[in-house]
Design a protein around this motif. Structure first.
Motif, PDB file in Angstrom:
ATOM      1  N   PHE A  12       0.830  -1.199   0.000  1.00 45.14           N
ATOM      2  CA  PHE A  12       0.000   0.000   0.000  1.00 45.14           C
ATOM      3  C   PHE A  12       0.864   1.248   0.000  1.00 45.14           C
ATOM      4  CE2 PHE A  12      -1.808   3.617   2.139  1.00 45.14           C
ATOM      5  CZ  PHE A  12      -2.901   3.827   1.321  1.00 45.14           C
ATOM      6  N   MET A  13       0.593   2.126  -0.943  1.00 43.92           N
ATOM      7  CA  MET A  13       1.364   3.368  -0.989  1.00 43.92           C
ATOM      8  C   MET A  13       0.458   4.508  -1.396  1.00 43.92           C
ATOM      9  SD  MET A  13       4.959   2.208  -2.617  1.00 43.92           S
ATOM     10  CE  MET A  13       5.470   3.803  -3.178  1.00 43.92           C
ATOM     11  N   TYR A  14       0.829   5.709  -0.969  1.00 41.44           N
ATOM     12  CA  TYR A  14       0.092   6.892  -1.403  1.00 41.44           C
ATOM     13  C   TYR A  14       0.403   7.157  -2.866  1.00 41.44           C
ATOM     14  CZ  TYR A  14      -0.714   7.958   3.504  1.00 41.44           C
ATOM     15  OH  TYR A  14      -1.117   7.908   4.801  1.00 41.44           O
ATOM     16  N   SER A  15      -0.398   7.993  -3.489  1.00 45.26           N
ATOM     17  CA  SER A  15      -0.085   8.386  -4.869  1.00 45.26           C
ATOM     18  C   SER A  15       1.267   9.105  -4.838  1.00 45.26           C
ATOM     19  CB  SER A  15      -1.171   9.311  -5.405  1.00 45.26           C
ATOM     20  OG  SER A  15      -0.946  10.615  -4.918  1.00 45.26           O
ATOM     21  N   LYS A  16       1.924   9.153  -5.984  1.00 43.35           N
ATOM     22  CA  LYS A  16       3.294   9.679  -6.028  1.00 43.35           C
ATOM     23  C   LYS A  16       3.376  11.121  -5.505  1.00 43.35           C
ATOM     24  CE  LYS A  16       7.238   9.538  -9.167  1.00 43.35           C
ATOM     25  NZ  LYS A  16       7.564  10.953  -9.196  1.00 43.35           N
ATOM     26  N   SER A  17       2.399  11.946  -5.887  1.00 40.97           N
ATOM     27  CA  SER A  17       2.447  13.355  -5.470  1.00 40.97           C
ATOM     28  C   SER A  17       2.298  13.484  -3.960  1.00 40.97           C
ATOM     29  CB  SER A  17       1.328  14.155  -6.138  1.00 40.97           C
ATOM     30  OG  SER A  17       1.357  13.936  -7.508  1.00 40.97           O
ATOM     31  N   ILE A  18       1.392  12.674  -3.398  1.00 39.91           N
ATOM     32  CA  ILE A  18       1.200  12.726  -1.946  1.00 39.91           C
ATOM     33  C   ILE A  18       2.470  12.249  -1.250  1.00 39.91           C
ATOM     34  CG2 ILE A  18      -0.065  11.675  -0.015  1.00 39.91           C
ATOM     35  CD1 ILE A  18      -2.577  11.764  -1.748  1.00 39.91           C
ATOM     36  N   GLN A  19       3.002  11.137  -1.723  1.00 39.13           N
ATOM     37  CA  GLN A  19       4.201  10.573  -1.098  1.00 39.13           C
ATOM     38  C   GLN A  19       5.385  11.548  -1.179  1.00 39.13           C
ATOM     39  OE1 GLN A  19       4.198   7.579   0.654  1.00 39.13           O
ATOM     40  NE2 GLN A  19       6.137   8.458   1.358  1.00 39.13           N
ATOM     41  N   ALA A  24       9.015  15.247   1.648  1.00 42.94           N
ATOM     42  CA  ALA A  24       9.593  16.591   1.777  1.00 42.94           C
ATOM     43  C   ALA A  24       9.372  17.120   3.199  1.00 42.94           C
ATOM     44  CB  ALA A  24       8.965  17.532   0.759  1.00 42.94           C
ATOM     45  N   PHE A  25       8.152  16.970   3.725  1.00 45.83           N
ATOM     46  CA  PHE A  25       7.878  17.459   5.094  1.00 45.83           C
ATOM     47  C   PHE A  25       8.716  16.714   6.126  1.00 45.83           C
ATOM     48  CE2 PHE A  25       3.539  19.143   3.730  1.00 45.83           C
ATOM     49  CZ  PHE A  25       3.925  20.453   3.867  1.00 45.83           C
ATOM     50  N   ARG A  26       8.980  15.429   5.861  1.00 46.10           N
ATOM     51  CA  ARG A  26       9.745  14.640   6.842  1.00 46.10           C
ATOM     52  C   ARG A  26      11.167  15.145   6.998  1.00 46.10           C
ATOM     53  NH1 ARG A  26       9.169   8.362   7.201  1.00 46.10           N
ATOM     54  NH2 ARG A  26      10.580   8.929   8.863  1.00 46.10           N
ATOM     55  N   LYS A  27      11.634  15.932   6.039  1.00 42.52           N
ATOM     56  CA  LYS A  27      12.992  16.489   6.168  1.00 42.52           C
ATOM     57  C   LYS A  27      13.034  17.649   7.168  1.00 42.52           C
ATOM     58  CE  LYS A  27      14.369  15.195   1.525  1.00 42.52           C
ATOM     59  NZ  LYS A  27      14.146  15.602   0.153  1.00 42.52           N
ATOM     60  N   LEU A  28      11.864  18.192   7.547  1.00 38.08           N
ATOM     61  CA  LEU A  28      11.836  19.323   8.478  1.00 38.08           C
ATOM     62  C   LEU A  28      12.143  18.826   9.898  1.00 38.08           C
ATOM     63  CD1 LEU A  28       8.606  21.092   7.193  1.00 38.08           C
ATOM     64  CD2 LEU A  28      10.959  21.739   6.722  1.00 38.08           C
ATOM     65  N   PRO A  29      12.730  19.710  10.745  1.00 44.68           N
ATOM     66  CA  PRO A  29      13.059  19.263  12.098  1.00 44.68           C
ATOM     67  C   PRO A  29      11.812  18.855  12.875  1.00 44.68           C
ATOM     68  CG  PRO A  29      13.623  21.598  11.769  1.00 44.68           C
ATOM     69  CD  PRO A  29      13.145  21.082  10.463  1.00 44.68           C
ATOM     70  N   SER A  30      11.915  17.805  13.645  1.00 48.17           N
ATOM     71  CA  SER A  30      10.847  17.291  14.509  1.00 48.17           C
ATOM     72  C   SER A  30       9.605  16.803  13.773  1.00 48.17           C
ATOM     73  CB  SER A  30      10.382  18.320  15.550  1.00 48.17           C
ATOM     74  OG  SER A  30      11.451  18.973  16.126  1.00 48.17           O
ATOM     75  N   ALA A  36       3.891  14.450   9.081  1.00 46.82           N
ATOM     76  CA  ALA A  36       3.993  14.780   7.650  1.00 46.82           C
ATOM     77  C   ALA A  36       2.694  14.409   6.939  1.00 46.82           C
ATOM     78  CB  ALA A  36       5.180  14.048   7.038  1.00 46.82           C
ATOM     79  N   GLU A  37       2.135  13.258   7.265  1.00 43.97           N
ATOM     80  CA  GLU A  37       0.867  12.848   6.652  1.00 43.97           C
ATOM     81  C   GLU A  37      -0.244  13.823   7.026  1.00 43.97           C
ATOM     82  OE1 GLU A  37       1.636   7.998   6.610  1.00 43.97           O
ATOM     83  OE2 GLU A  37       0.353   8.879   8.147  1.00 43.97           O
ATOM     84  N   ARG A  38      -0.251  14.256   8.309  1.00 45.00           N
ATOM     85  CA  ARG A  38      -1.295  15.195   8.745  1.00 45.00           C
ATOM     86  C   ARG A  38      -1.215  16.493   7.966  1.00 45.00           C
ATOM     87  NH1 ARG A  38      -0.339  15.037  14.394  1.00 45.00           N
ATOM     88  NH2 ARG A  38      -0.329  17.292  14.443  1.00 45.00           N
ATOM     89  N   PHE A  39       0.008  17.010   7.769  1.00 44.47           N
ATOM     90  CA  PHE A  39       0.192  18.256   7.003  1.00 44.47           C
ATOM     91  C   PHE A  39      -0.356  18.105   5.588  1.00 44.47           C
ATOM     92  CE2 PHE A  39       4.269  19.747   9.433  1.00 44.47           C
ATOM     93  CZ  PHE A  39       3.481  20.070  10.524  1.00 44.47           C
ATOM     94  N   VAL A  40       0.007  16.996   4.939  1.00 43.12           N
ATOM     95  CA  VAL A  40      -0.380  16.815   3.537  1.00 43.12           C
ATOM     96  C   VAL A  40      -1.901  16.729   3.401  1.00 43.12           C
ATOM     97  CG1 VAL A  40      -0.241  15.268   1.555  1.00 43.12           C
ATOM     98  CG2 VAL A  40       1.812  15.764   2.897  1.00 43.12           C
ATOM     99  N   PHE A  41      -2.553  15.967   4.282  1.00 41.91           N
ATOM    100  CA  PHE A  41      -4.001  15.838   4.148  1.00 41.91           C
ATOM    101  C   PHE A  41      -4.722  17.106   4.590  1.00 41.91           C
ATOM    102  CE2 PHE A  41      -2.606  11.505   3.710  1.00 41.91           C
ATOM    103  CZ  PHE A  41      -3.315  11.153   2.562  1.00 41.91           C
TER     104      PHE A  41
END
Ligand SMILES: [Zn+2]
Length: 211
Positions: A12-19, A24-30, A36-41
């Motif tokens: 199971f994977m998100y669509s490429k754009s979502i992933q 990208a968000f996971r690179k941010l501190p903390s 990251a998933e919460r931010f995207v949705f």
């Protein structure tokens, strides 16, 4: 769980754009996977206008903000407004770890000198890696006769302490006439300047102690 179900779970994977945005968000501190998933949705649900505003702010950030090559703060101008302000005390230099520490000290209304941002700190036991932060640039200023006092205002944690000890030694070697001070005691140990209240920080600057 049999192998068939496992294959289904891991495939199971998100669509490429979502992933891509999650990565990208996971690179941010903390920011971990869940955040990251919460931010995207959140962005997906909030719609084009809000996402457009964030996109524009990010573009402006990249297009307009540069490094002040005098103090190494980030600013729309190089040199920045503080370095350019000749009414500030040119003989006083406050050394801090991160650009975010400048507004914290400015809000105390106590300090009227200049700044030097190291953009990091030396980790304990890693003194030989001092060139990774903006120290060469600081040493150049130390040789300048105009500076009379350097305030070491790094965070009161292990890397802040390591950096301050390293600096005290270096400043004495390079220009023994410069007075070295630290913020007065009273700040909680392990504290990050950004979380200290203005009154406590203001009094720690005012009552700074010589080394
Ligand atoms: Zn500057």
């Amino acid at each position: 769980m049999d192998i068939g179900i496992w294959a289904l779970v891991i495939s199971f994977m998100y669509s490429k754009s979502i992933q891509n945005l999650i990565d990208a968000f996971r690179k941010l501190p903390s920011v971990g996977q869940r955040t990251a998933e919460r931010f995207v949705f959140y962005l997906l649900k909030s719609g084009k206008k809000e996402v457009g505003e964030i996109t524009l702010s990010l573009k402006e950030l990249i297009d307009n903000v540069k490094s002040c090559e005098t103090c190494w703060d980030f600013s729309d101008h190089n040199p920045c407004a503080i370095c350019n302000n000749k009414t500030r005390d040119q003989s006083l230099l406050c050394v801090i770890s991160e650009p975010q520490d400048i507004p914290v000290i400015e809000r105390t209304d106590i300090y009227n000198g200049l700044y030097h941002v190291l953009r990091g700190a030396i980790e304990p036991g890693a003194e030989e890696e001092w060139e990774k932060i903006k120290l060469k640039e600081l040493f150049k200023k130390i040789r300048n006769k105009e500076i009379k006092e350097i305030i070491l205002a790094l965070n009161l944690d292990l890397s802040g302490e390591t950096t301050m000890l390293f600096l005290e030694k270096k400043i004495k070697e390079l220009n023994p006439e410069i007075k070295i001070t630290r913020l007065a005691r009273g700040l909680p140990m392990g504290s990050d300047l950004q979380y200290v209240d203005e009154i406590t920080l203001g009094s720690a600057i005012k009552n700074r102690i010589g080394r």
